[in-house]
Design an enzyme around this catalytic site. Sequence first.
Site, mmCIF file in Angstrom:
data_model
loop_
_atom_site.group_PDB
_atom_site.id
_atom_site.type_symbol
_atom_site.label_atom_id
_atom_site.label_comp_id
_atom_site.label_asym_id
_atom_site.label_seq_id
_atom_site.Cartn_x
_atom_site.Cartn_y
_atom_site.Cartn_z
ATOM 1 N N SER A 124 0.821 -1.219 0.000
ATOM 2 C CA SER A 124 0.000 0.000 0.000
ATOM 3 C C SER A 124 0.853 1.267 0.000
ATOM 4 C CB SER A 124 -0.953 0.004 1.195
ATOM 5 O OG SER A 124 -0.241 -0.139 2.398
ATOM 6 N N SER B 41 -10.114 -5.294 1.246
ATOM 7 C CA SER B 41 -9.826 -4.754 -0.095
ATOM 8 C C SER B 41 -10.204 -3.283 -0.217
ATOM 9 C CB SER B 41 -10.580 -5.548 -1.185
ATOM 10 O OG SER B 41 -10.214 -6.896 -1.170
ATOM 11 N N LYS C 72 -9.675 -0.491 -8.287
ATOM 12 C CA LYS C 72 -10.416 -1.006 -7.144
ATOM 13 C C LYS C 72 -9.527 -1.963 -6.358
ATOM 14 C CE LYS C 72 -13.664 -3.536 -9.620
ATOM 15 N NZ LYS C 72 -14.789 -4.489 -9.731
ATOM 16 N N GLY C 73 -9.978 -2.310 -5.190
ATOM 17 C CA GLY C 73 -9.196 -3.196 -4.325
ATOM 18 C C GLY C 73 -9.159 -4.611 -4.868
ATOM 19 N N GLY D 84 -7.129 -7.306 -2.919
ATOM 20 C CA GLY D 84 -6.397 -8.180 -2.003
ATOM 21 C C GLY D 84 -7.069 -9.506 -1.716
ATOM 22 N N GLU D 85 -8.356 -9.599 -2.031
ATOM 23 C CA GLU D 85 -9.096 -10.811 -1.676
ATOM 24 C C GLU D 85 -9.701 -11.522 -2.877
ATOM 25 O OE1 GLU D 85 -11.228 -9.446 2.400
ATOM 26 O OE2 GLU D 85 -11.694 -8.257 0.642
#
Lengths: 287, 765
Positions: free
Chosen positions: B491, B529, B711-712, B714-715
């Site tokens: 990040s 996320s 957009k996020g 991480g998942e």
Amino acid sequence: MKPGALAYFKPTTVTEAIGLLVDGGMDAKVIAGGQSLVPMLNLRMVAAERLVDVGGIAEMKQWSADDREVWIGACVTHDQIQIGEVADPSNGLMPKVASKIAYQAVRNRGTIGGSLSLADPAADWLTTTAALGATIEWEGPDGKKSCPADEFVFAAYTTQLDISDVLTGVRIPRLPPDATWGTYKLCRKAGEFAHAMAMVISAGARSRAFLGATDGAPIRLMHTETLVADFRNWESGHTALVSQALEADIADSGREFTDIQLWQSRTCLLRSIQMSLGFQPIKPEGV
Amino acid sequence: MVALMPVGNIGRSVPRLEGRDKVMGQAEYTHHLRLPGMLYGKIFRSTLPHALIKSVDTSAAKAVEGVFRVVTIDDIRTVIPHPYYGPAFHDQPVLADGKVRFAGEPVAVVLASDPRVAEYAASLITAEYEELPAVLDEVEAAASDICVHDELKPAATFPDLQHLKGRRGTNVALDYRLVRGDVEAGFAAADHVFEHTFRCQQAMHTPMEPFVSIADVRDGRMTLHTASQGPSFVRIEMARLLGWPENRVRVKVPHLGGGFGGKLYIKLEALVTSLSLLVQRPVKISLTMEEQFFMVTKHACTFTIKSGVNNDGKVVARKCRILWNGGAYADIGPRVTQKAGFTSAGPYDIDNVEIESLAVYTNRPPAGALRGFGAPQAAWAYECHTDLIAEALNFDKIEFRRQNLLKEGRPQASGTPVHDAAFEKVMDQVADRLDWHKPFNRGNGRILRGRGLAVGIKGITSPTTSVAIVNLYGDGSCGLYIGTVDMGQGSDTVMAQIVAEVLGLDAEAVHVIHPDTDVTPYDMGTLGSRSTFHMGTAVRLAAEDVLRKIDDLAKELGLPPNSNLPVSEMLRKKYGMQAGNIIGTGSFIPDYKKPDPETGQTPKATPFWGVGANGAEVEIDTETGEVKIVKLVNVVDAGVAINPRAVRQQVSGAAIMQMGFTMTENMVFRDGQLTNGSLADYKIPSLLDMPEQFVNEYVESRQQSGPFGAKGTGESSTIALSPAIGNAIADAIGVHLTDLPLTQESIFRAIQKKNGTPLPEDDND
């Protein structure tokens, strides 16, 4: 975690090592490659006030061979056996077994003597030395002793070694050049201890067959040995015969098997027998 | 609005800003920190899953030389009168308070300046209990008379939990419902109805850096150094517990060695704070790897899913009932229940949906957030169910999905329209990478081969706030002040790229100031996320605010438009020397509308959609049940990838983690006792477990509302990975396994049963 405070000794002779062990009594432990002992010390599952490192004893790191047998010092590593640095009495069985012990980092430091001394039932060398008819040698305050490998282990983590004894080496008779072998083990995941293992060696009219990774010592399969000695080829009808023999062997052993252990052991045994007959399994284990 | 000139920071794989420090072993972690006069705490834990504490004998521990103090809840109460905490329910005592609710719960703490002394002394503590019957299974607990808590105590911070206040005689901590259309009428009218039940196991986050916190309370102020994903929340909750204003509580977070949702909310912080308050010295507690099993875990669950399907392949009705095993304390479980609940019908356009999602207390270690926030457990059910339906009705698995997938603008089960969610694209890319439409070698005899795919959806926790400060110093160099915790996801680098893009700098030149609540502004947490989207937007706004202030300064100095005078020169002109700052701020909270409490319907359930598809090719040894993942394909919708390499790393990291939860990881309990609570027995994936072919990608897409279209992510690759593997195994052996993990043994048993030669233990069912 890290281990508690301990005294560390690195003797250069077996006699010196035994002296240090006698002085330390119950609180002394032998360390060789440390691949099992160090994690257990770190987790504080094992306490030792005194570590006697046998890695400094030159003779225990050596090996010798003649045309009848090979002697391997207890501090020879799995990797030395895997890469053929040590004379092989087993027509390739020992290098193959060594190459499938845990992962390379463990093989680099872990030793054959350490593995036998600890006697984790899943350890590859327990079954291998038993199958090869090897002799385990050790030395203690009362002098030198030895026994056949298949009599060395009483139960899980329990061997003939006394509290101040040092396992010094393994004497392994050479297999006849035409002897064949097969072995197969099942692991939950790559690099893990096996939860089922079988090994079969056939030399002319004689066979030896063992199950490893049980709840205790490797189990010798006498009925199976008699049966397999007559096999010259693998035939589909043999499956049922081997199953019967295995069941008789397990009954003789008096040991408890769950349904899944029985199936897994049977599969390992069938594959080992097939392999010993030159019948390559579709996929060797661990690959 | 300031015109933006792209300068090439977006879409560039900027190397991690902290990479060099980490490689050199110089990165800062809480584990390294030692404060003068610091004491170490070691925890004595309960040995029973459910019992009243009759007495705790600490005398032997106190007698150990070097022990400073032994603390129980009675001591804690002298400094904190109401020592209960939790993000959703104030149900968790700082130390066990008269009762233990899981085996492994902290009962007492030994303090000593030598952690070894503390550990030894803790081993001498004994407790006497009056054992109570324990309830461990979520299905049993939902209907049991055995109650883990006497009364529900929702926290004031969650308005939607207030109706539960004071409820007694139940283990159900939250009963989330969603109703769309008429599900029963849908079933009645459907050509076919299918129902299946699936189960997921309890698992652990296993961050390589175990939990660690240090509290330093003195003179009415406190500093907490803690490995936390949510420093702002920690400050608010500690201030509440202490009855202090926020400005007397300072929370500092350096790098984290992984968090995965475990290091959220309050973990060790309440305990070390109480201890430091009690002894007026800094106190550190760092858990061992083994103790982590008793801190927070991933929810086990039981999910029954029922669908009505027409002959033309249209899914017309779906009913979902999920019971989440929340363990002894709610943690954020009720939010998992709700958030994973509302997408539990899958990424499909279904007119009639009914969802019931229940958070259930049991006598197990607490469960909380874990990478995916329940979405992977839900997808395990709905995507295996999808394949089962397709097989029963002889539909093509991809076309059946395509026909039912949510299209742009269509309402999801919650009524929220779907925008910028590339479901078809990710599915098609997975199919392409698997050569789905080419002939496939299915193996024969001993070795059978199969392949499977699955598509997942996730809603994002909402509404949540992020605030950022961008500070240009006198020489024009840039500092970025954010509460986002870099726990390995990159990040810092991505946020620097966003600032740099707006200000026309190089990302490498931006300094990111790590969370310190005395310095960095509020952020809801590094979770779910959300950071790239929420904090990324706040950072962008803050940087744009800086640009406006530079314009204002130029006007103030009478500079001609577009003078291009460097900021350092402008500040020098204004202050007569190298001095001053230009400070821009930005804050962001997405639009949100609370769901209707009866129906769960809302036009704004989530700021964006998490979207991922996974595919697997497997080989099964039918004589042993051994499974080899030959190929694993993970494709996500990341919007515009700000840092392509960081996105691919997130995709692969999340996939490896979920592969562990799919194949081996399982917390095994016997009589309420964890039997495999160490990494010697609890097996996470290692390098040797990586699939031969491991493909990690993202599709071309754009999140219109995200910073630079991002957009996020991480998942996203965790969501549908388990069913992709499960479907591949089913494709190979012809049997669908319903319970995770997919072990050799369970596969072998399933094969034997199918062949009509069940193993003795399976013979009677």
